[in-house]
Write an enzyme that holds these catalytic residues in place. Structure first.
Site, PDB file in Angstrom:
ATOM      1  N   SER A 140       0.868  -1.181   0.000  1.00 25.80           N
ATOM      2  CA  SER A 140       0.000   0.000   0.000  1.00 25.80           C
ATOM      3  C   SER A 140       0.897   1.221   0.000  1.00 25.80           C
ATOM      4  O   SER A 140       2.074   1.140   0.383  1.00 25.80           O
ATOM      5  CB  SER A 140      -0.870  -0.002   1.261  1.00 25.80           C
ATOM      6  OG  SER A 140      -1.529   1.245   1.438  1.00 25.80           O
ATOM      7  N   TYR A 153      -2.006  -0.935  10.491  1.00 23.79           N
ATOM      8  CA  TYR A 153      -1.983  -1.108   9.026  1.00 23.79           C
ATOM      9  C   TYR A 153      -0.692  -0.542   8.442  1.00 23.79           C
ATOM     10  O   TYR A 153      -0.024  -1.187   7.624  1.00 23.79           O
ATOM     11  CB  TYR A 153      -3.204  -0.417   8.430  1.00 23.79           C
ATOM     12  CG  TYR A 153      -3.445  -0.710   6.965  1.00 23.79           C
ATOM     13  CD1 TYR A 153      -4.124  -1.852   6.572  1.00 23.79           C
ATOM     14  CD2 TYR A 153      -3.013   0.170   5.976  1.00 23.79           C
ATOM     15  CE1 TYR A 153      -4.365  -2.126   5.224  1.00 23.79           C
ATOM     16  CE2 TYR A 153      -3.244  -0.085   4.627  1.00 23.79           C
ATOM     17  CZ  TYR A 153      -3.922  -1.231   4.265  1.00 23.79           C
ATOM     18  OH  TYR A 153      -4.145  -1.498   2.937  1.00 23.79           O
TER      19      TYR A 153
END
Length: 257
Positions: A140, A153
């Protein structure tokens, strides 16, 4: 178009969203597919199988190393092993560090980071034995920059990029490559929830979507699963054979700022 006829791809978290989009791209290129995800996968199997390759499904909970091992054993038994591993499974939770539930931290690290390690370590011996392999980790932009409220995350995705570099170096003299793809906003259920949270405050849906994109993604457009699938195909091709240990941004300009 890259031909992957005779190759078997395992895509974790592939019964919806990004994972399904990547699985469909690989199937279109001729690969056999092993899908992974919870619940009844019959409809997804049929969707992927329309391209003619062999399709299987394993319901492994990738937070559990033993279930990952069982999934890789299934791949070896039923498909002759994994040629292309796409580590895509992921979950999210948003909270400040001091309020972050410990159990949510543990589950995000297990699914978003530790599963990448376990599936990679178990797939690599077979790839080395065959003399060819592709490991593609869906990281990401949050593997390279932070965002408020996403401690677990962001930490996990930074870890995925670090692991990608190590595996890329350890396989550098082989025909196995390992790379990461770093998407910006993709309209997945995880991102839709963030839009829905804005709508719940009284913002109109279209405005809520625009505002989310405008905060980070200059193109004001979502990255799509088919676009990610095409990038996976490039990394599987001969043209991508010297892309090693890379973290490839596909983010509408997010990290150019």
């Amino acid at each position: 178009m890259t031909s992957l006829s005779g190759k078997t791809a395992l895509v974790t978290g592939s019964t919806s969203g990004i994972g399904l989009g990547i699985a469909l791209s690989l199937a279109k290129a001729g690969a056999n597919l092993i899908l992974n995800g919870f619940g009844d996968a019959s409809a997804v199997i049929a969707e992927v199988a329309q391209f003619g390759g062999k399709v299987g499904h394993h319901p492994a909970d990738v937070s559990d190393p033993a279930q990952i091992a069982d999934m890789i054993a299934y791949a070896e038994r039923e498909f002759g092993g994994v040629d292309i591993l796409v580590n895509n499974a992921g979950i999210q939770h948003v909270a400040s560090v001091e309020d972050f539930p410990v159990e949510r931290w543990d589950s995000i690290i297990a699914i978003n980071l530790s599963s990448v390690f376990h599936s990679t370590r178990l797939s690599l011996p077979g790839m080395r034995a065959k003399g060819w392999g592709r490991i593609i980790n869906i990281a990401s932009v949050h593997g390279q920059v932070g965002s408020v409220g996403k401690a677990a995350y962001v930490a996990a995705k930074h870890g995925v990029i670090g692991l990608t570099k190590v595996v890329g170096l350890e396989t550098a003299k082989s025909n196995v490559t390992c790379n990461a793809i770093c998407p910006g906003w993709v309209l997945t259920p995880l991102v839709q929830k963030q839009i829905d949270d804005r709508i719940a405050t009284g913002i109109e849906p279209q405005q809520a979507q625009h505002d989310l994109l405008a905060e980070k993604q200059p193109s004001l457009e979502f990255v799509t699963p088919p676009q990610l699938g095409e990038l996976v195909l490039f990394l599987c091709s001969e043209a991508g054979s010297q892309v090693r240990g890379a973290a490839w941004n596909i983010d509408g300009g997010w990290l150019a700022q």
